[in-house]
Design a protein around this motif. Structure first.
Motif, mmCIF file in Angstrom:
data_model
loop_
_atom_site.group_PDB
_atom_site.id
_atom_site.type_symbol
_atom_site.label_atom_id
_atom_site.label_comp_id
_atom_site.label_asym_id
_atom_site.label_seq_id
_atom_site.Cartn_x
_atom_site.Cartn_y
_atom_site.Cartn_z
ATOM 1 N N ILE A 114 0.832 -1.207 0.000
ATOM 2 C CA ILE A 114 0.000 0.000 0.000
ATOM 3 C C ILE A 114 0.869 1.259 0.000
ATOM 4 O O ILE A 114 0.449 2.324 -0.478
ATOM 5 N N ILE A 115 2.104 1.161 0.492
ATOM 6 C CA ILE A 115 2.991 2.327 0.509
ATOM 7 C C ILE A 115 3.323 2.791 -0.903
ATOM 8 O O ILE A 115 3.820 3.903 -1.112
ATOM 9 N N LYS A 116 3.023 1.977 -1.894
ATOM 10 C CA LYS A 116 3.278 2.360 -3.279
ATOM 11 C C LYS A 116 2.345 3.477 -3.743
ATOM 12 O O LYS A 116 2.643 4.166 -4.727
ATOM 13 N N GLN A 174 -0.416 -2.787 -10.850
ATOM 14 C CA GLN A 174 -1.330 -3.840 -11.293
ATOM 15 C C GLN A 174 -0.892 -5.249 -10.940
ATOM 16 O O GLN A 174 -1.726 -6.134 -10.775
ATOM 17 N N VAL A 175 0.436 -5.472 -10.800
ATOM 18 C CA VAL A 175 0.901 -6.776 -10.313
ATOM 19 C C VAL A 175 1.769 -6.605 -9.073
ATOM 20 O O VAL A 175 2.426 -7.534 -8.632
ATOM 21 N N SER A 176 1.766 -5.385 -8.508
ATOM 22 C CA SER A 176 2.507 -5.067 -7.287
ATOM 23 C C SER A 176 3.984 -5.427 -7.428
ATOM 24 O O SER A 176 4.598 -5.977 -6.504
ATOM 25 N N LEU A 259 -4.689 -6.565 -11.153
ATOM 26 C CA LEU A 259 -4.782 -7.973 -11.514
ATOM 27 C C LEU A 259 -4.750 -8.900 -10.300
ATOM 28 O O LEU A 259 -4.896 -10.116 -10.453
ATOM 29 N N VAL A 260 -4.546 -8.333 -9.107
ATOM 30 C CA VAL A 260 -4.542 -9.137 -7.882
ATOM 31 C C VAL A 260 -5.946 -9.090 -7.291
ATOM 32 O O VAL A 260 -6.395 -8.051 -6.809
ATOM 33 N N ASN A 261 -6.647 -10.198 -7.330
ATOM 34 C CA ASN A 261 -8.058 -10.231 -6.947
ATOM 35 C C ASN A 261 -8.326 -11.154 -5.758
ATOM 36 O O ASN A 261 -9.325 -11.870 -5.725
ATOM 37 N N THR A 262 -7.444 -11.112 -4.768
ATOM 38 C CA THR A 262 -7.599 -11.984 -3.602
ATOM 39 C C THR A 262 -8.340 -11.331 -2.450
ATOM 40 O O THR A 262 -8.681 -11.999 -1.476
ATOM 41 N N LEU A 273 -14.675 -1.407 -9.458
ATOM 42 C CA LEU A 273 -13.585 -1.404 -8.485
ATOM 43 C C LEU A 273 -12.298 -0.876 -9.096
ATOM 44 O O LEU A 273 -11.935 -1.213 -10.217
ATOM 45 N N ALA A 274 -11.598 -0.036 -8.337
ATOM 46 C CA ALA A 274 -10.225 0.378 -8.631
ATOM 47 C C ALA A 274 -9.471 0.245 -7.317
ATOM 48 O O ALA A 274 -9.861 0.865 -6.325
ATOM 49 N N ASN A 275 -8.403 -0.559 -7.269
ATOM 50 C CA ASN A 275 -7.804 -0.832 -5.963
ATOM 51 C C ASN A 275 -6.327 -1.148 -6.037
ATOM 52 O O ASN A 275 -5.766 -1.399 -7.107
ATOM 53 N N LYS A 276 -5.698 -1.108 -4.852
ATOM 54 C CA LYS A 276 -4.294 -1.492 -4.667
ATOM 55 C C LYS A 276 -4.201 -2.329 -3.410
ATOM 56 O O LYS A 276 -4.604 -1.887 -2.329
ATOM 57 N N THR A 277 -3.686 -3.540 -3.561
ATOM 58 C CA THR A 277 -3.572 -4.466 -2.435
ATOM 59 C C THR A 277 -2.188 -4.386 -1.801
ATOM 60 O O THR A 277 -1.259 -3.788 -2.342
#
Length: 336
Positions: A114-116, A174-176, A259-262, A273-277
């Motif tokens: 998330i710090i990204k 998108q792929v962290s 692309l991370v959908n966990t 949805l627009a998100n960052k894991t």
């Protein structure tokens, strides 16, 4: 719980960072304009929302305190399972005039990826000021210490590698991608530059103290967040308070391509949805926007745990997203 870092400790942190890695910038390609602003932060109305023309007789209209209570129930269940959780949700649509729902103790936690988000905001700020182009080409040498394991795919390519800032950002979000993130930290000016930008925005918990996968040495050489500050940063981006409209929309577009959908992505349809894991062995977080037309919100869920499979924490992060998504589809008086 980690104490919030002060300006003084951040100054100290700048002095104890790892040796700076030199990144060679190739001659930039002709600057191209940023992607055009998104037509809107919305999509077609989901079936459930369209069907909800009026609440059943006797059911109260949705309220923000009601949302907080529903989220608190999930936080309580998570705690019983050994997961400490915090959730913050903020209206960014204007429908509820910026109201906020909170649940759990807003503890400072290890940030994971998330710090990204503040790093991404700083880079787009540089684009706004003309000191960086998305089409600038960066050369990553063979054997560069920025090439690390963990999440991402960039490390599997052949080096030396020429790659654009635009693609590095896409990989980071998108792929962290950890390697892309480490290279972008150098491009941004390192830890002092990122933390100075965070301070400028008024945040006291968000902190970048180490690159991805590098050993942590708390409290200074670690990355920290809390759900309230992450949600506020997302709100500022959405509303164009800290970046141009086109730069804000570029960040949101990148997050829509996650692309991370966990976590949130496991329960919310991607078109809304627009998100960052972010995740480590002992934390699991998600953050972003739920894009129901006219009811858009920014939200962040943080967790910490010990001795549990991460999938347990993921399941409670998913439940918070489900609660918010379903609550947003309840009809609001006078709102269509």
């Amino acid at each position: 719980m980690k104490p919030a870092l002060t300006m003084l400790t951040r100054a100290v942190a700048a002095c104890v960072t790892a040796a700076t890695v030199v990144v060679t910038l190739a001659a930039p390609a002709p600057a191209a304009p940023l992607p055009p602003p998104l037509p809107s932060h919305s999509a077609s109305t989901p079936p459930l929302a369209a069907a909800a023309a009026a609440p059943p007789a006797g059911r109260a209209e949705p309220s923000w305190p009601q949302l907080s209570r529903r989220l608190e129930a999930v936080v309580k269940d998570a705690a019983a399972a050994g997961v400490t959780m915090s959730v913050t949700v903020e209206d960014v649509s204007g429908t509820s005039h910026g109201k906020v729902a909170r649940a759990g103790r807003d503890e400072t936690v290890k940030a994971a990826s998330i710090i990204k988000l503040p790093l991404l905001a700083l880079l787009m700020d540089r684009v706004d000021h003309g000191t960086l182009s998305l089409d600038t080409m960066v050369t990553i040498p063979a054997g560069d210490p920025n090439i690390v394991g963990g999440s991402g795919t960039l490390r599997t390519r052949s080096f030396p590698l020429d790659i654009s800032v635009r693609e590095l950002m896409e990989l980071m979000v998108q792929v962290s991608d950890n390697t892309a993130t480490n290279v972008l930290i150098d491009i941004a000016g390192g830890f002092p530059a990122v933390n100075s930008y965070i301070d400028h925005l008024g945040f006291t918990t968000l902190h970048l103290g180490r690159k991805m996968i590098q050993p942590a040495n708390p409290p200074l050489q670690e990355n920290y967040i809390d759900s309230a500050e992450v949600t506020e940063l997302l709100s500022m981006i959405w509303q164009g308070k800290i970046l141009s409209r086109s730069s804000s929309d570029h960040i949101i577009a990148l997050m829509k391509g996650q692309l991370v959908n966990t976590k949130y992505g496991a329960v919310i349809p991607r078109q809304y949805l627009a998100n960052k894991t972010g995740e480590l062995d002992d934390v699991s977080h998600d953050s972003g926007y739920i894009l129901l037309p006219g009811r858009e919100v920014a939200l962040a869920t943080t967790t910490s745990f010990s001795g549990l499979p991460r999938s347990v924490a993921d399941s409670y992060v998913q439940r918070t997203a489900t609660v918010v998504y379903e609550w947003l589809q309840l009809p609001v008086p006078g709102h269509r």
